[in-house]
Write an enzyme that holds these catalytic residues in place. Structure first.
Site, PDB file in Angstrom:
ATOM      1  N   CYS A 169     -97.793  73.369   8.992  1.00 23.59           N
ATOM      2  CA  CYS A 169     -97.189  74.607   8.871  1.00 23.59           C
ATOM      3  C   CYS A 169     -96.359  74.692   9.505  1.00 23.59           C
ATOM      4  CB  CYS A 169     -97.971  74.941   7.372  1.00 23.59           C
ATOM      5  SG  CYS A 169     -97.381  74.179   5.879  1.00 23.59           S
ATOM      6  N   HIS A 170     -97.358  75.866  10.400  1.00 23.15           N
ATOM      7  CA  HIS A 170     -97.674  75.982  11.364  1.00 23.15           C
ATOM      8  C   HIS A 170     -98.520  75.651  12.884  1.00 23.15           C
ATOM      9  CE1 HIS A 170     -97.317  79.071   7.710  1.00 23.15           C
ATOM     10  NE2 HIS A 170     -95.918  78.998   8.690  1.00 23.15           N
ATOM     11  N   GLY A 171     -98.495  74.239  12.543  1.00 22.94           N
ATOM     12  CA  GLY A 171     -99.102  73.874  14.124  1.00 22.94           C
ATOM     13  C   GLY A 171    -100.624  74.637  14.465  1.00 22.94           C
TER      14      GLY A 171
END
Lengths: 273, 436, 209
Positions: free
Chosen positions: C159-161
């Site tokens: 999703c956001h690493g």
């Protein structure tokens, strides 16, 4: 005050009609019996330390006799270990951890899945599982029972007029059909069943049909009574909590009513009315 | 009757609020310093009891709706889950089911009180009519609520009652299909009944608000049926509602709750029917379909019409009679021609009233029985079967009396009956100073 | 007949007794109201069938070294990884100062605030058991084994690493905390019980290293 009496009499009449309307069909009315759970103080406990041996025996009768045809859909294994259940043990507040319950559950194979290959598979039961039904669906149940459907037993005591008395009477009420009774093949005579002809053969038919783990002598009457008590519990598993809470509530309301009545007398003390 | 307000806001905040939203003043004038006749007996406590039961039903109902699933394959099991798994669910479900019955007991006593003491007469016609509206809404709510557990009686009760609509000429079938949302009682019916069962209690609460409003304009009636005197002497006829009637109502409510608790905790299923613990099955009808007990008198009236009346066939006739039995209550204020309110002073009509109460109970008895059952046996026929007085005939007789009470007895008695002498005032009645 | 216009107080010959009754009746009403409220509140707590699945037992005998399973517990995924010797060594060869979150995030009794050494995140070194929702916004991280494991070849939240290491500790990315360790213990050699009763929690064998 006359009106009070008239309406009280009317209410009593209504109560009478309610019982009268419960007497249905042409079946023999079952005899009223005194049960371990009867009355406002009745519980399922029969051991010295609150054990519930009769429920345990009743469960055994269900498992060994009834379960081959009758499902118990609404009962989960964990219910056996919950408060007031057959294997309630205060050491295991969560019935999920009750070792007896875990053992009983593990003796059943439960369908689960699909697995990673997309196949359904069987696994040993856990306390959260429900008693598996003997037949996969209604049609299969009918096909195996000459067209008759063995009803689910989870609510059977509540779902029949006269409840436990009826179940016991039915289980012990098999006999020779009187002259002129029409019985098709696969039907048996039971005077307590509406119409007299029932598709279930006498399920409890001889003494010693079940060998009780606790050594109780397994007479037909004993087995019938035990399984009836178990089914009564299955229909109404919170009965003990219900009654004990009811006593507290009534006691509270009684005291409260007295206090408010005294307050009422005091408020109105100086007023003619 | 409600004179100038006696409310005096004491703190800065209540003064500020009173200038903007005089809600405390409204409550004070309605339930604290409201002048109430000083001679009300315990029959007047059922209004308060009904308010309590409306609250109980709404609160327990909102809770049940948090757990209930209105789906034909899950509804029955979800109710069982409430009874078995939800914390205190067994208690809340029992309160709701038995609460409906106790709500009806109280409303019937409240209505009989109104009939006996002439509470429907001027200037309280609107008050009475609003009450009948509440009663109708209660019946609709109770009927739809009984369908929700989706047991055999739920299903077949819904089937029978909705089929009544089908008796209407021309539009019957279309309306029935519209009610069902299909070609039979089914998922669509269950879902919409759930929605309406949730809605109607709030409508009832709204009409109850109007009912209390309409009560507080003329004020309470009372057992002697006299108006509170105007001016200062009126004060001698009344007492402030609080604390005199709050404590009296409170005591009655607690006693009633004790009876209620006995049912909830010790015989939760006595008023229900065993067949409703069997899941709904469209392929198998229970041996006897009976409605809940509080509908039985109307059920008996429905079944009393077994003959065609001119162009109206028996089925439609029964439906019209049943709805007519309720509709007649709307015009009751204008059917009773007597100017005396209380039956205490109507020596003849009083007896007709007592027979009316018995007739209603008798109709309930007939509703619970098979019409061909016998009230009493009078002998045997050639084949040895018992013959006697059928419940059907008993029900027809009582139905006739039910309608005659409103359409014949009340209009005529008001004209021919000579009422007993009444006391000069409520105060005089209480003090017994001028009892003749 | 004027007494009815005021409240009845103040007429009494025995003021203490009449006050007592009003106070007692009012008190009884308050107590009753309080008691009756509890069932109506408690009914919203998890029901018995929900609680019955609040603790589960997982047989880990079929999970071979170097593989993992995801089980559903309390409505969310839990990762159970059977680590190899190399993975354990890799997870333990990390300086605390290299970690964005130095707390072990272990929910077992007695492990509050334990430092984020790998030894504080496992009961038995070969089995790493953590809750499978990224501590950033709750996505389920992907695993090295099945798709993408991120920079540390373990778990990675797409999703956001967020990158997690072989002890499921956050190493890089927006996630603020390590993947939490649920309360569990080994009921037998091969059965893990997730969700412990008070007594089990006390004897579960967890201790801060």
């Amino acid at each position: 005050m006359k009106m009070v009496h008239i309406i009280a009499a009317g209410l009593a009449a209504l109560g009478l009609t309610a019982t009268a309307s419960a007497l249905e069909g042409d079946a023999h009315a079952p005899e009223k019996r005194e049960w371990i759970f009867s009355g406002p103080f009745g519980t399922y406990a029969d051991g010295d330390h609150g054990e519930r041996y009769q429920l345990q025996r009743g469960l055994q009768v269900y498992q060994e006799v009834c379960a081959s045809c009758h499902s118990l859909d609404l009962i989960s294994f964990r219910n056996l270990g919950q408060a007031a259940g057959p294997f309630w043990d205060e050491r295991f507040e969560n019935p999920n951890d009750n070792t007896v319950v875990m053992q009983i559950a593990a003796n059943y194979q439960i369908w689960d899945g699909p697995n990673d290959d997309g196949d359904m598979f069987q696994r040993p039961g856990i306390p959260a599982d429900y008693f598996p039904a003997p037949f996969e669906n209604e049609q299969m149940a009918r096909a195996a029972n000459a067209g008759a459907l063995p009803p689910d037993l989870s609510l059977i005591v509540k779902a029949r007029s006269h409840g436990a008395d009826y179940i016991y009477a039915l289980l012990t009420g098999y006999g020779e059909a009187p002259e002129g009774t029409d019985l098709s093949p696969g039907q048996y005579y039971n005077e307590y069943f509406t119409g007299g002809a029932i598709a279930m053969a006498a399920p409890i038919s001889f003494d010693g049909q079940v060998e009780y783990a606790d050594g109780t002598e397994a007479t037909v009457e004993q087995m019938a009574e035990d399984v009836t008590v178990f089914l009564a519990w299955a229909s109404d598993p919170h009965m003990e909590a219900r009654k004990s809470m009811g006593l507290m509530v009534l006691l509270y309301l009684f005291v409260f009513a007295i206090l408010v009545y005294l307050a009422y007398r005091q408020v109105w003390a100086n007023v003619e009315h | 009757m409600s004179g100038p307000s006696t409310y005096e806001p004491k703190s800065g905040f209540t003064r500020w609020l009173d200038d903007r939203l005089p809600i405390i003043r409204l409550g004070w004038d309605s339930f604290v310093d409201f002048p109430t006749p000083r001679n009300l007996n315990y029959w007047w406590t059922f209004g308060g009891i009904l308010a309590v039961f409306l609250m109980i039903q709404i609160i327990s109902g909102i809770i049940l709706a948090m757990h209930y699933v209105p789906h034909e394959s899950m509804a029955f099991d979800s109710v069982e889950r409430i009874r078995r798994d939800v914390n205190f669910g067994w208690m809340i479900q029992s309160m709701h089911a038995n609460g409906a019955a106790f709500f009806f007991v109280a409303v019937y006593l409240h209505m009989f009180r109104g009939l006996y003491y002439g509470s429907y007469k001027a200037p309280r016609e609107i008050l009475w009519i609003l009450g009948v509206v509440i009663y109708l809404l209660m019946m609709a709510t109770a009927f739809m609520g009984y369908v929700l557990p989706w047991g055999q009686m739920s299903y077949w009760g819904a089937m029978v009652i909705t089929n009544l609509i089908g008796a209407l000429p021309f539009v019957g079938d279309a309306i029935r299909e519209w009610l069902w949302g299909g070609f039979s009682v089914g998922q669509a019916t269950l879902n919409r009944f759930f929605s309406l069962h949730y809605l109607l209690p709030f409508v009832i609460a709204g009409v109850v608000g109007l009912h209390i409003w309409a009560l507080h304009v003329p004020g309470n009636g009372n057992p002697v049926g006299l108006d509170v005197r105007k001016g200062d002497s009126g004060k001698k006829d009344t007492l402030p509602f609080h604390p005199y009637y709050t404590v009296k109502d409170g005591f009655a409510i607690i006693v009633y709750l004790m009876v209620f608790a006995t049912f909830v905790f010790f015989m939760p299923n006595v008023l229900g029917h065993a067949d409703n613990f069997i899941e709904a099955n469209p392929l198998s009808t229970p041996a006897h379909i009976v409605p809940e007990w509080y509908f039985l008198p109307f059920y008996a009236i429905l079944r009393a019409v077994t003959f065609d009346i001119g162009p109206i066939d028996a089925k439609l006739g029964g439906v019209l009679a049943m709805f007519g039995a309720i509709a007649i209550l709307f015009v009751l204020p204008w059917l009773d021609t007597s100017r005396v309110r209380s039956m205490r002073y109507r020596p003849l009509t009083r007896w007709f009233f007592i027979f009316f109460v018995l007739a209603c109970l008798g109709l309930g008895w007939c509703g619970a029985k098979n019409p061909d059952d016998l009230v009493f046996v009078m002998g045997h026929d050639a084949e040895g079967h018992e013959v006697g007085f059928k419940f059907l005939w008993f029900g027809q007789l009582l139905t006739l009396y039910y309608f005659a009470y409103f359409l014949v007895i009340l209009p005529i008695m008001g004209i021919i009956e000579k009422p007993k002498e009444r006391p000069a005032s409520i105060e005089a009645a209480v003090l017994g100073t001028d009892k003749s | 007949m004027t007494e009815h216009n005021g409240a009845p107080d103040g007429h009494g010959q025995e003021p203490s007794r009449r006050d007592f009754i009003y106070i007692a009746a009012g008190g009884a009403a308050a107590v009753g109201g309080g008691l009756v409220a509890w069932p109506f509140v408690d009914q919203m707590n998890p029901a018995a069938d929900t609680l019955a699945l609040g603790s589960i037992r997982v047989d880990v005998s079929q999970v071979s070294a170097g593989s993992e399973i995801t089980v559903m517990w309390r409505g969310a995924p839990v990762f159970i990884r059977h680590r190899t010797e190399e993975e354990i060594a890799d997870a333990r060869d990390v300086d605390l100062s290299a970690l964005p979150d130095e707390d072990a995030r272990n929910e077992n009794a007695g492990m509050e605030g334990a430092p984020a050494y790998d030894a504080n995140r496992v009961l038995r070194p070969e089995f790493l058991i953590v809750k499978g929702n990224c501590t950033h916004l709750g996505c389920v991280p992907t695993s090295q084994e099945t798709s993408q494991g991120g920079e540390y070849e373990a778990w990675y939240c797409p999703c956001h690493g967020s990158h997690y290491d072989k002890s499921a500790r956050i190493r890089r990315g927006p996630a603020p905390e390590n993947l939490p360790v649920p309360d569990y213990f080994f009921e037998s050699e091969t059965v893990v019980k997730l969700g412990l009763s008070g007594e089990e929690a006390a004897n579960s064998g967890w201790a801060v290293a």
